[in-house]
Design a protein around this motif. Structure first.
Motif, PDB file in Angstrom:
ATOM      1  N   UNK A 178       0.828  -1.207   0.000  1.00 49.56           N
ATOM      2  CA  UNK A 178       0.000   0.000   0.000  1.00 49.56           C
ATOM      3  C   UNK A 178       0.865   1.261   0.000  1.00 49.56           C
ATOM      4  N   UNK A 179       1.847   1.313   0.896  1.00 49.17           N
ATOM      5  CA  UNK A 179       2.694   2.490   0.990  1.00 49.17           C
ATOM      6  C   UNK A 179       3.462   2.711  -0.304  1.00 49.17           C
ATOM      7  N   UNK A 180       3.990   1.623  -0.869  1.00 47.35           N
ATOM      8  CA  UNK A 180       4.774   1.709  -2.108  1.00 47.35           C
ATOM      9  C   UNK A 180       3.932   2.277  -3.252  1.00 47.35           C
ATOM     10  N   UNK A 181       2.751   1.702  -3.490  1.00 45.85           N
ATOM     11  CA  UNK A 181       1.940   2.139  -4.630  1.00 45.85           C
ATOM     12  C   UNK A 181       1.324   3.518  -4.380  1.00 45.85           C
ATOM     13  N   UNK A 182       1.007   3.824  -3.141  1.00 48.36           N
ATOM     14  CA  UNK A 182       0.502   5.167  -2.834  1.00 48.36           C
ATOM     15  C   UNK A 182       1.566   6.200  -3.178  1.00 48.36           C
ATOM     16  N   UNK A 183       2.793   5.912  -2.807  1.00 49.01           N
ATOM     17  CA  UNK A 183       3.899   6.832  -3.117  1.00 49.01           C
ATOM     18  C   UNK A 183       4.094   6.938  -4.635  1.00 49.01           C
ATOM     19  N   UNK A 184       3.882   5.842  -5.330  1.00 54.36           N
ATOM     20  CA  UNK A 184       4.140   5.804  -6.770  1.00 54.36           C
ATOM     21  C   UNK A 184       3.047   6.494  -7.580  1.00 54.36           C
ATOM     22  N   UNK A 185       1.795   6.336  -7.149  1.00 50.22           N
ATOM     23  CA  UNK A 185       0.681   6.777  -7.983  1.00 50.22           C
ATOM     24  C   UNK A 185       0.006   8.065  -7.525  1.00 50.22           C
ATOM     25  N   UNK A 186       0.125   8.411  -6.234  1.00 53.12           N
ATOM     26  CA  UNK A 186      -0.609   9.558  -5.707  1.00 53.12           C
ATOM     27  C   UNK A 186       0.296  10.790  -5.616  1.00 53.12           C
ATOM     28  N   UNK A 187      -0.087  11.836  -6.325  1.00 54.92           N
ATOM     29  CA  UNK A 187       0.700  13.076  -6.298  1.00 54.92           C
ATOM     30  C   UNK A 187       0.737  13.631  -4.874  1.00 54.92           C
ATOM     31  N   UNK A 207      -1.146 -10.094  -3.523  1.00 54.79           N
ATOM     32  CA  UNK A 207      -0.913  -8.792  -2.896  1.00 54.79           C
ATOM     33  C   UNK A 207      -0.737  -7.698  -3.944  1.00 54.79           C
ATOM     34  N   UNK A 208      -0.069  -8.007  -5.047  1.00 56.33           N
ATOM     35  CA  UNK A 208       0.167  -7.036  -6.111  1.00 56.33           C
ATOM     36  C   UNK A 208      -0.867  -7.257  -7.215  1.00 56.33           C
ATOM     37  N   UNK A 241       1.809  -5.030 -11.926  1.00 60.67           N
ATOM     38  CA  UNK A 241       3.071  -5.763 -11.757  1.00 60.67           C
ATOM     39  C   UNK A 241       4.249  -5.064 -12.437  1.00 60.67           C
ATOM     40  N   UNK A 242       4.002  -4.390 -13.547  1.00 59.55           N
ATOM     41  CA  UNK A 242       5.094  -3.678 -14.228  1.00 59.55           C
ATOM     42  C   UNK A 242       5.569  -2.463 -13.440  1.00 59.55           C
ATOM     43  N   UNK A 243       4.738  -2.018 -12.510  1.00 54.55           N
ATOM     44  CA  UNK A 243       5.117  -0.883 -11.659  1.00 54.55           C
ATOM     45  C   UNK A 243       5.730  -1.333 -10.336  1.00 54.55           C
ATOM     46  N   UNK A 244       5.823  -2.641 -10.141  1.00 58.05           N
ATOM     47  CA  UNK A 244       6.374  -3.202  -8.902  1.00 58.05           C
ATOM     48  C   UNK A 244       7.869  -3.427  -9.094  1.00 58.05           C
ATOM     49  N   UNK A 245       8.654  -2.435  -8.735  1.00 57.88           N
ATOM     50  CA  UNK A 245      10.113  -2.464  -8.898  1.00 57.88           C
ATOM     51  C   UNK A 245      10.715  -2.449  -7.501  1.00 57.88           C
ATOM     52  N   UNK A 298      21.805  -2.908  -6.760  1.00 59.29           N
ATOM     53  CA  UNK A 298      20.871  -2.510  -7.794  1.00 59.29           C
ATOM     54  C   UNK A 298      20.295  -1.131  -7.570  1.00 59.29           C
ATOM     55  N   UNK A 299      19.394  -0.757  -8.445  1.00 58.15           N
ATOM     56  CA  UNK A 299      18.739   0.544  -8.337  1.00 58.15           C
ATOM     57  C   UNK A 299      17.235   0.326  -8.449  1.00 58.15           C
ATOM     58  N   UNK A 300      16.659  -0.298  -7.435  1.00 58.74           N
ATOM     59  CA  UNK A 300      15.230  -0.533  -7.416  1.00 58.74           C
ATOM     60  C   UNK A 300      14.520   0.718  -6.924  1.00 58.74           C
ATOM     61  N   UNK A 301      13.268   0.867  -7.366  1.00 57.20           N
ATOM     62  CA  UNK A 301      12.511   2.039  -6.948  1.00 57.20           C
ATOM     63  C   UNK A 301      12.106   1.940  -5.481  1.00 57.20           C
ATOM     64  N   UNK A 302      11.872   0.722  -5.003  1.00 54.74           N
ATOM     65  CA  UNK A 302      11.529   0.510  -3.602  1.00 54.74           C
ATOM     66  C   UNK A 302      12.361  -0.608  -3.004  1.00 54.74           C
TER      67      UNK A 302
END
Length: 551
Positions: free
Chosen positions: A205-214, A250-251, A256-260, A272-276
């Protein structure tokens, strides 16, 4: 008429072991649905069904539950599109696992993550003290103590404290509160009811909220903490290579393509250089030593020091997480991190303070998970926001029903030279009960395990040696785990037994596991919510000086 112990088999229930006492069961109860009734003892050896949900006496729970129930029924009004999409996917969609079996999250898991989302996103809390003031239930704790924010006191060290009545004792307690601008939330869930799943839901939840919510102030970086090597190994099995996110729904597939995302274990580097990222470590490192002698707490907990050659083999976890402006801390078995005098808690506070200076907001959140989230005085944390108790987990058939199947009028021996001799009657009764389970469970491919709690490692050795002389038990089928009984390492697994303990956690529920009996001291504290332990012999007091382990 004898009552029955049941095992679910392909949609049916088969009687395997007979008991002469009532089991706490509610016919038709489904663990993914909100409970509408609960059991209480009827005084005649049985239970009566009480309409409604089991009440909670915890400080904030009654009012938070009521609001979250209304919010759920109102289709999560006020939540972001990201949060609504995740909640609908998790709890409003039919799921099947890779093996084709149907999967549903437990209601206790659902309520826990809903509560976190509601408090952070809908109500907008960013300080635990504000949550306490808002939801404190005066009807449970005395109308005269709680009227204004003045009950949040500050001592001469600058620590905020809550003055409250403890309903069980009627005494006034002063409990330390988290520092300002830290939303610290406690999730109370019975051992074995799926705390790790809620951790994973919170991360997603925290990951996708950070990714998608301005403008999101949530985190894409996480520090997951285990109190000891046993819990670390269990968490490692779930989070290493992101297994829990691969194995459970969960995802959302379309995301899934946004799950980095990558999990970094203690001792690993982050090449590596993962987004999360999630960093998984354990508190036990605090007590480890190097060849050079004791090392400072930060090095001991979070990574190796620079060598004499001036080269760091692996960057410390502390060094890695300090780089982030957004960091969420997740504590498993959080009753270990409750004392503001502990070095580990001091490090967490420093992380928060440094972030406040750097960003103005500190840690994004600190999430505490425990079946017994109490301080050393036996008082529950005042920041617990959801409560899924053991009794509810038993009624939901998520965990085994604890039954005392043997009692004796004989007193424990005051003094003895050999525990195996002094407790031979108890040991034989437990072995016979284990044999009954072994024979009954063969037909369903389950290998039950007998767990013996001994008073000391000396007693554990004597008991294990006695059991190994049984005709149907081989030497390598008895696992003995020693713990240190002196000094700073008291209660920790001895280094020589660490690998045995790790392997036990990894494999004791596997059908190929050879272990029939585990003998140890204090090992039932946490991390042993295993299915195959069906018989427990307690040859030490079922109590704790720490006042946190009775459940």
């Amino acid at each position: 008429m004898a009552k029955k112990s049941k095992v679910k088999m392909a949609g049916t229930r088969q009687t395997l072991v007979q008991y002469d006492q009532a089991l706490p069961e509610i016919e038709g109860r489904k663990p993914h649905l909100p409970p509408t009734s609960y059991l209480e003892k009827d005084g005649n050896g049985g239970y009566r069904i009480v309409p409604g949900r089991r009440p909670s006496k915890l400080l904030l729970i009654p009012r938070i539950r009521a609001e979250v129930d209304n919010w759920r029924n109102d289709d999560y009004a006020g939540a972001s599109d990201t949060s609504k999409s995740l909640l609908q996917f998790w709890f409003g969609t039919d799921h099947r696992l890779k093996d084709g079996s149907e999967f549903r999250f437990y209601f206790g898991q659902r309520e826990a993550i809903e509560t976190l989302i509601y408090l952070h996103e809908v109500r907008g809390f960013r300080d635990s003290a504000d949550v306490v003031i808002q939801y404190l239930d005066e009807s449970l704790y005395g109308n005269d103590l709680f009227h204004t924010r003045k009950q949040i006191l500050e001592d001469i060290q600058g620590t905020r404290r809550l003055q409250r009545l403890v309903p069980d004792t009627g005494q006034v307690a002063n409990q330390a509160l988290p520092p300002e601008r830290l939303p610290r939330y406690g999730t109370k869930m019975a051992t074995g009811s799926g705390k790790t799943v809620v951790m994973a839901l919170a991360i997603a939840w925290s990951y996708f909220h950070r990714r998608f919510e301005a403008g999101s102030d949530l985190s894409r970086h996480f520090l997951i903490l285990a109190p000891n090597i046993i819990v670390f190994e269990r968490l490692k099995g779930d989070f290493e290579n992101e297994q829990i996110f691969r194995n459970l729904p969960i995802i959302p597939p379309e995301w899934k393509n946004d799950w980095d995302f990558r999990t970094i274990l203690r001792g690993e580097s982050n090449p590596g250089s993962w987004w999360g990222t999630a960093y998984l470590s354990n508190i036990q490192q605090l007590y480890e030593r190097t060849d050079d002698g004791p090392i400072n707490p930060i090095d001991a907990i979070l990574g190796p020091r620079v060598t004499n050659a001036g080269v760091t083999k692996v960057e410390s976890i502390l060094g890695m997480v300090q780089k982030y402006d957004d960091l969420m801390v997740i504590n498993d078995e959080a009753h270990h991190v409750h004392d503001d005098e502990l070095e580990w808690w001091k490090i967490l506070e420093k992380l928060h303070r440094d972030l406040v200076k750097k960003t103005g907001h500190g840690l994004v959140a600190q999430l505490d998970f425990s079946a017994t989230p109490k301080d050393q005085n036996g008082t529950f944390f005042p920041w617990i926001v959801s409560d899924y108790p053991l009794a509810q987990a038993v009624e939901d058939k998520i965990v085994k029903a604890p039954l005392v199947v043997h009692q004796t009028d004989r007193k424990d021996p005051d003094k003895y030279n050999n525990a195996a001799v002094a407790y031979q009657e108890w040991i034989q009764i437990a072995l016979n009960r284990w044999r009954e389970h072994r024979d009954a469970f063969k037909k369903v491919g389950v290998k039950p395990v007998l767990f013996v709690m001994a008073e000391s490692t000396k007693d554990a050795d004597a008991i294990a040696e006695s059991i190994r002389r049984e005709a149907d038990i081989k030497e390598n089928e008895v696992l003995v785990i020693h713990v240190s009984e002196r000094g700073a390492d008291k209660g920790e697994i001895k280094a020589a037994d660490l690998e045995k303990a790790r392997e036990a956690v990894r494999s004791i529920d596997n059908a190929q596991n050879k272990i029939k009996v585990v003998v140890s001291v204090l090992m039932l504290r946490e991390g042993w919510d295993v299915r195959n332990v069906t018989v427990i012999l307690g040859l030490r007091p079922f109590s704790s000086d720490a006042n946190i382990l009775h459940e």
